[in-house]
Design an enzyme around this catalytic site. Structure first.
Site, PDB file in Angstrom:
ATOM      1  N   ARG A  94      41.510  39.553  31.435  1.00 30.58           N
ATOM      2  CA  ARG A  94      42.070  38.284  30.967  1.00 30.58           C
ATOM      3  C   ARG A  94      41.002  37.199  30.878  1.00 30.58           C
ATOM      4  O   ARG A  94      40.940  36.472  29.881  1.00 30.58           O
ATOM      5  CB  ARG A  94      43.226  37.818  31.856  1.00 30.58           C
ATOM      6  CG  ARG A  94      44.456  38.719  31.732  1.00 30.58           C
ATOM      7  CD  ARG A  94      45.554  38.285  32.666  1.00 30.58           C
ATOM      8  NE  ARG A  94      45.069  38.392  34.046  1.00 30.58           N
ATOM      9  CZ  ARG A  94      45.598  37.754  35.079  1.00 30.58           C
ATOM     10  NH1 ARG A  94      46.622  36.949  34.924  1.00 30.58           N
ATOM     11  NH2 ARG A  94      45.111  37.924  36.284  1.00 30.58           N
ATOM     12  N   ASN A 136      48.855  39.525  31.997  1.00 34.22           N
ATOM     13  CA  ASN A 136      49.152  40.890  32.424  1.00 34.22           C
ATOM     14  C   ASN A 136      50.636  41.143  32.240  1.00 34.22           C
ATOM     15  O   ASN A 136      51.457  40.245  32.420  1.00 34.22           O
ATOM     16  CB  ASN A 136      48.799  41.091  33.900  1.00 34.22           C
ATOM     17  CG  ASN A 136      47.308  41.195  34.134  1.00 34.22           C
ATOM     18  OD1 ASN A 136      46.537  41.448  33.230  1.00 34.22           O
ATOM     19  ND2 ASN A 136      46.911  40.984  35.371  1.00 34.22           N
TER      20      ASN A 136
END
Length: 92
Positions: A20, A38
């Site tokens: 990320r 996520n």
């Protein structure tokens, strides 16, 4: 300059490998806006928008990910560029 948007999902070893944060850095470098998060199934999902060439470059990059990632698949779905927020955020 044509602007496009995609909802993108990457699977494989993409959680716990700084995917990320990497995606946020790559997106900002390409001048994109959107978010990354996520998912409960172990994948990473992103919504990205910007100039067509930059979005396509990001989708390609998401197939590689950061060094520790092992991406097995990347799925894309067109999205409405007008619905993508400004900036680029990492969501929980």
């Amino acid at each position: 300059m044509k602007e496009i948007a995609y909802r993108v999902r990457a699977t494989g070893r993409v959680q716990g490998v700084a995917y990320r944060a990497w995606a946020q850095g790559q997106s900002r470098a390409l001048g994109l806006r959107g978010w990354v998060r996520n998912r409960g199934d172990g994948s990473v999902e992103a919504l990205i928008a910007g100039p067509e060439a930059a979005v396509e470059a990001m989708v390609t990059a998401m197939g590689e990910g950061p060094g520790a990632a092992r991406v097995t698949d990347v799925w894309t779905e067109p999205a409405d560029p007008a619905a993508v927020p400004a900036g680029f955020a990492v969501r929980a």
